[in-house]
Design an enzyme around this catalytic site. Structure first.
Site, PDB file in Angstrom:
ATOM      1  N   ASP A   8     -97.802  22.414  80.226  1.00 41.87           N
ATOM      2  CA  ASP A   8     -98.264  20.972  79.810  1.00 41.87           C
ATOM      3  C   ASP A   8     -97.504  20.482  78.570  1.00 41.87           C
ATOM      4  O   ASP A   8     -96.514  20.718  78.416  1.00 41.87           O
ATOM      5  CB  ASP A   8     -99.703  21.105  79.649  1.00 41.87           C
ATOM      6  CG  ASP A   8    -100.661  20.904  80.823  1.00 41.87           C
ATOM      7  OD1 ASP A   8     -99.974  20.784  81.978  1.00 41.87           O
ATOM      8  OD2 ASP A   8    -101.881  20.894  80.938  1.00 41.87           O
ATOM      9  N   HIS A  44     -92.392  25.490  81.315  1.00 45.81           N
ATOM     10  CA  HIS A  44     -91.801  24.043  80.943  1.00 45.81           C
ATOM     11  C   HIS A  44     -92.933  23.376  80.110  1.00 45.81           C
ATOM     12  O   HIS A  44     -93.983  23.590  80.280  1.00 45.81           O
ATOM     13  CB  HIS A  44     -91.479  23.135  82.414  1.00 45.81           C
ATOM     14  CG  HIS A  44     -92.660  22.814  83.084  1.00 45.81           C
ATOM     15  ND1 HIS A  44     -93.673  22.021  83.140  1.00 45.81           N
ATOM     16  CD2 HIS A  44     -93.007  23.325  84.627  1.00 45.81           C
ATOM     17  CE1 HIS A  44     -94.405  21.839  84.192  1.00 45.81           C
ATOM     18  NE2 HIS A  44     -94.027  22.857  85.057  1.00 45.81           N
ATOM     19  N   GLU A  48     -93.422  19.442  78.335  1.00 48.31           N
ATOM     20  CA  GLU A  48     -93.152  18.035  78.623  1.00 48.31           C
ATOM     21  C   GLU A  48     -93.502  17.177  77.656  1.00 48.31           C
ATOM     22  O   GLU A  48     -94.031  17.516  76.377  1.00 48.31           O
ATOM     23  CB  GLU A  48     -94.074  17.477  79.734  1.00 48.31           C
ATOM     24  CG  GLU A  48     -95.537  17.710  79.347  1.00 48.31           C
ATOM     25  CD  GLU A  48     -96.484  17.471  80.642  1.00 48.31           C
ATOM     26  OE1 GLU A  48     -97.491  16.619  80.533  1.00 48.31           O
ATOM     27  OE2 GLU A  48     -96.247  18.493  81.595  1.00 48.31           O
ATOM     28  N   CYS A 105    -101.415  14.404  85.713  1.00 48.95           N
ATOM     29  CA  CYS A 105    -100.354  14.772  86.750  1.00 48.95           C
ATOM     30  C   CYS A 105     -99.098  13.942  86.885  1.00 48.95           C
ATOM     31  O   CYS A 105     -99.227  12.882  86.639  1.00 48.95           O
ATOM     32  CB  CYS A 105    -100.740  15.040  88.213  1.00 48.95           C
ATOM     33  SG  CYS A 105     -99.540  15.264  89.436  1.00 48.95           S
ATOM     34  N   ASN A 155     -89.206  18.531  91.224  1.00 50.09           N
ATOM     35  CA  ASN A 155     -90.703  18.996  91.763  1.00 50.09           C
ATOM     36  C   ASN A 155     -91.084  18.112  92.923  1.00 50.09           C
ATOM     37  O   ASN A 155     -90.863  16.797  92.713  1.00 50.09           O
ATOM     38  CB  ASN A 155     -91.502  18.763  90.505  1.00 50.09           C
ATOM     39  CG  ASN A 155     -92.908  18.933  90.631  1.00 50.09           C
ATOM     40  OD1 ASN A 155     -93.241  19.634  91.856  1.00 50.09           O
ATOM     41  ND2 ASN A 155     -93.782  18.078  90.292  1.00 50.09           N
TER      42      ASN A 155
END
Length: 325
Positions: free
Chosen positions: A112, A137, A139, A147, A239
């Protein structure tokens, strides 16, 4: 071996140069193995897993890398949507279990926003490394994230995003003995600020030490190709979520477009909803689970979960608990 010098002001760690991972057998260390897979030909396909059952089935199918989706983890552990409800402890607990099943298989885990400021990001890295995660990962959404394929996302400033990346790199590089842990910079800014800003943020993240670039919500083949070209030679992760912002690229299509990693975040979670929904409706209607079981008895189920390995270990150790099962 000659290694080119980095550009001025750009993070560089000679030990982690991709050229160092081109030769030799695949390592039993998951993080090292992931770096070898990234340095060598071929795309890395990592199906999203949400619990022990989905992880076991993915391994049974022969996948050599797994993806611990934040959305799937939140759904399976908490029964909640992916809107910043799960905590670091939830994610680490899930990772410890998944990474223990077949420790040499790399697990890429969602982290996150890093769960806070630089100190929290550093703590996240260290706990993920201790859990056996090969890479994570992080972000640029705000702390109350959602999401990446939902609307209404908000992102932090470039500098705050880069602070998260730098904190992750510093934490990784401070681990005694050196760690091959892979840091993936993810931006959700394409849907908020446009593709140019998203690519710029990933270029800056790469300069700050991100090993892989992850652009969320790439809407066309042309945009994926141009993103890969703009970020070269850094590997790019794409993704794919059925019905999400990104087209349903196949693994082969993504590889042709230049992507190095493809993840299918909700492949197990969505399939599980459909399968369990059908089973529950059938049970409610017929009063039996005979049809949904499809002939799988308890022993066959436990064999998928590793029963034979437990029996073999017990016998090799001189035990007799499982002579008859």
């Amino acid at each position: 071996m000659e290694i080119e010098a980095p550009r001025s002001g750009v993070y560089y760690n000679a030990r982690l140069d991709p050229k160092n991972y081109l030769e030799g057998p695949l390592s039993h260390n998951a993080a090292t193995r992931l770096r070898q897979m990234l340095a060598r030909p071929g795309i890395v396909c990592a199906p999203g897993i949400c619990d022990g059952i989905s992880a076991r089935v993915a391994l049974e199918a022969g996948f050599d890398c797994l993806y611990q989706s934040g959305a799937a983890t939140t759904a399976s552990r908490l029964g909640q949507p992916d809107v910043a409800i799960a905590t670091l402890n939830d994610f680490v607990g899930a990772a410890q279990m998944v990474c223990s099943l077949q420790p040499s298989v790399p697990v890429i885990a969602d982290a996150d926003t890093g769960f806070g400021g630089p100190a929290n990001v550093a703590r996240t890295v260290k706990q993920y490394v201790s859990a056996g995660v090969a890479g994570m990962h992080i972000e640029d959404q705000v702390q109350t994230k959602r999401c990446g394929h939902l609307m209404g996302k908000q992102v932090v400033s470039r500098e705050e995003f880069l602070t998260r990346i730098r904190a992750a790199v510093i934490a990784r590089d401070s681990i005694p003995g050196g760690s091959d842990f892979v840091i993936i910079g993810r931006t959700d800014s394409a849907q908020v600020l446009g593709m140019d800003e998203a690519v710029t943020r990933l270029k800056l993240a790469a300069d700050a030490g991100a090993d892989v670039c992850f652009i969320e919500g790439v809407k066309t083949e042309e945009l994926l190709r141009s993103t890969v070209a703009a970020l070269a030679p850094k590997p790019v992760l794409v993704n794919v979520i059925s019905g999400g912002l990104t087209p349903s690229f196949t693994t082969q299509e993504a590889e042709r477009m230049g992507a190095k990693i493809i993840i299918f975040s909700l492949v197990s979670s969505v399939a599980m909803v459909h399968a369990v929904r059908d089973a529950m409706r059938s049970l409610k209607k017929t009063g039996t689970d005979f049809t949904s079981a499809r002939g799988m008895d308890p022993k066959a189920f436990f064999e998928v979960m590793g029963l034979n390995e437990v029996i073999e270990l017990d016998a090799r150790a001189g035990g007799s608990a499982f002579q008859v099962v």
